[in-house]
Each structure stands twice: as structure tokens, then as C-alpha cells.
Design an enzyme around this catalytic site. Structure first.
Site, PDB file in Angstrom:
ATOM      1  N   HIS A 136       0.831  -1.207   0.000  1.00 54.59           N
ATOM      2  CA  HIS A 136       0.000   0.000   0.000  1.00 54.59           C
ATOM      3  C   HIS A 136       0.869   1.262   0.000  1.00 54.59           C
ATOM      4  O   HIS A 136       0.682   2.157  -0.830  1.00 54.59           O
ATOM      5  CB  HIS A 136      -0.921  -0.020   1.226  1.00 54.59           C
ATOM      6  CG  HIS A 136      -1.805   1.177   1.344  1.00 54.59           C
ATOM      7  ND1 HIS A 136      -3.091   1.197   0.866  1.00 54.59           N
ATOM      8  CD2 HIS A 136      -1.592   2.403   1.896  1.00 54.59           C
ATOM      9  CE1 HIS A 136      -3.635   2.385   1.114  1.00 54.59           C
ATOM     10  NE2 HIS A 136      -2.739   3.131   1.737  1.00 54.59           N
ATOM     11  N   GLU A 137       1.822   1.329   0.921  1.00 51.85           N
ATOM     12  CA  GLU A 137       2.653   2.542   1.006  1.00 51.85           C
ATOM     13  C   GLU A 137       3.543   2.694  -0.224  1.00 51.85           C
ATOM     14  O   GLU A 137       3.736   3.805  -0.716  1.00 51.85           O
ATOM     15  CB  GLU A 137       3.469   2.561   2.292  1.00 51.85           C
ATOM     16  CG  GLU A 137       2.626   2.653   3.556  1.00 51.85           C
ATOM     17  CD  GLU A 137       1.576   3.757   3.579  1.00 51.85           C
ATOM     18  OE1 GLU A 137       1.763   4.813   2.938  1.00 51.85           O
ATOM     19  OE2 GLU A 137       0.529   3.563   4.239  1.00 51.85           O
ATOM     20  N   HIS A 140       1.570   4.263  -2.944  1.00 55.12           N
ATOM     21  CA  HIS A 140       1.551   5.732  -2.834  1.00 55.12           C
ATOM     22  C   HIS A 140       2.848   6.329  -3.370  1.00 55.12           C
ATOM     23  O   HIS A 140       2.825   7.322  -4.103  1.00 55.12           O
ATOM     24  CB  HIS A 140       1.372   6.170  -1.379  1.00 55.12           C
ATOM     25  CG  HIS A 140      -0.011   6.000  -0.843  1.00 55.12           C
ATOM     26  ND1 HIS A 140      -1.152   6.314  -1.550  1.00 55.12           N
ATOM     27  CD2 HIS A 140      -0.437   5.561   0.375  1.00 55.12           C
ATOM     28  CE1 HIS A 140      -2.220   6.078  -0.805  1.00 55.12           C
ATOM     29  NE2 HIS A 140      -1.815   5.608   0.364  1.00 55.12           N
ATOM     30  N   CYS A 171      -6.438  -3.610  -7.505  1.00 51.38           N
ATOM     31  CA  CYS A 171      -7.638  -3.881  -8.292  1.00 51.38           C
ATOM     32  C   CYS A 171      -7.310  -3.619  -9.764  1.00 51.38           C
ATOM     33  O   CYS A 171      -6.233  -3.107 -10.100  1.00 51.38           O
ATOM     34  CB  CYS A 171      -8.801  -3.017  -7.818  1.00 51.38           C
ATOM     35  SG  CYS A 171      -8.641  -1.252  -8.201  1.00 51.38           S
TER      36      CYS A 171
END
Length: 180
Positions: A136-137, A140, A171
Site C-alpha cells: 500500500h505505502e 503511494h 484492483c
């Protein structure tokens, strides 16, 4: 994940404080595979004292990112710090991680991800959470914003239930954005 982000610049993992080799090696293997890049692991570094907020008993994630920018200056690639202390971001009681959008660096905290580790299946759940937060990070750092799809790894986790519910994968829309 076939994409145009493939470069020779590595992703560097920086353990702050006493993080086990097992956790660091897990993160390195996962992000190397997901982002199809070389992964370098820096030596453990003591936690910087500046970002610690004694009134909250937490580290300020924004100030940690400022320190990471300084550590990374002049080097190529992306830097992901891993810490085992609680962090917050202004406006939030806590965060699992924080990153500079489309930038150089980010940080994940293992502290809250450990909840329930002593329960049956707890260690596997912990490693799954670590994987999701690291990806996730880094998403970003590579320019991806939060996603509205609850199963996407880029979905914002406001609690562990959100993290446990989402996938460690992008996704279709975020994967397409990542390939652009």
C-alpha cells in the site's frame, strides 16, 4: 504485474530499530515480486529522536518522512522504512503507514499490525497485514492514491478489519493506473 514502472532503481528497505530479519526478509521478497524490482536492505538504524511526540507517546509519521527524505538524498530508487513503534499523522489518532505520494519514501509501523498475533492463525494474519501495508505505502510512493474498492490493496484502512478484509493485490483500475 507487467508495467512501465520497471527500472533498475531498487526499492530499499530501511529497518528502524530492532526489527527481526524474518520480517524484513518477508517484506523484501514481497515487494520485489509485486513491483518487479531489485530490493536492497539497509543496515538497521536507530530511531531518530526528533519525530517522537512525548505527549502522545507516538512518532509523528510526517516528521519521519522528512527524516527519510534526508537519508535518501542523492540516492535513486524508493525507500520504505519499517518501524515497530506507534505512529500518527496530523488529523489521525494513528496510522499503519505513511508515504510521500509519487515521491521518494514511506514508512510502515508493525506495532498495531501485531494485534492478535498470539491467537490461532495470528502470526499468518500479522504477515499478511505487513504485506498489505508495505505494498500500500509503496503504491503511494509510485503515485497511486486511495482506492474506493474495498478489496484493493490501495483501499484506506482506518482499522485492522479494513486491512484484513482487503487483498494484497491492486484492483483492475489501480493495476491499469500502475501500468500507465
Amino acid at each position: 504485474m507487467k508495467n512501465s514502472l520497471l527500472q533498475t532503481d531498487p526499492i530499499t528497505i530501511l529497518p528502524f530499530g530492532d526489527i527481526s530479519d524474518e520480517v524484513i526478509n518477508h517484506i523484501a521478497a514481497i515487494v520485489g515480486r509485486k513491483f518487479e524490482r531489485r530490493v536492497a536492505v539497509n543496515p538497521r538504524t536507530p530511531l531518530p529522536p526528533g519525530p517522537y511526540n512525548s505527549a502522545r507517546g507516538q512518532y509523528n509519521g510526517s516528521l519521519l518522512l522528512k527524516d527519510l527524505r534526508g537519508i535518501r538524498d542523492g540516492s535513486s530508487g524508493k525507500l520504505l522504512a519499517v518501524i515497530d513503534v506507534d505512529i500518527f499523522s496530523p488529523g489521525f489518532n494513528f496510522v499503519f503507514g505513511q508515504a510521500i505520494l509519487d515521491g521518494c519514501c514511506g514508512v510502515i509501523s508493525l506495532t498495531r499490525l501485531r494485534e492478535g498475533i498470539d491467537e490461532p492463525g495470528g502470526e499468518a494474519r500479522f504477515y499478511s497485514r505487513v504485506e498489505k501495508e508495505a505494498v500500500h505505502e509503496l503504491g503511494h510512493i509510485f503515485g497511486l492514491r486511495h482506492c474506493s474498492t474495498p478489496k484493493c490493496v490501495m483501499y484506506f484502512s482506518s482499522n485492522l478489519a479494513d486491512t484484513d478484509r482487503k487483498s494484497a493485490d491492486f484492483c483492475e483500475e489501480c493495476g491499469v493506473m500502475n501500468a500507465a
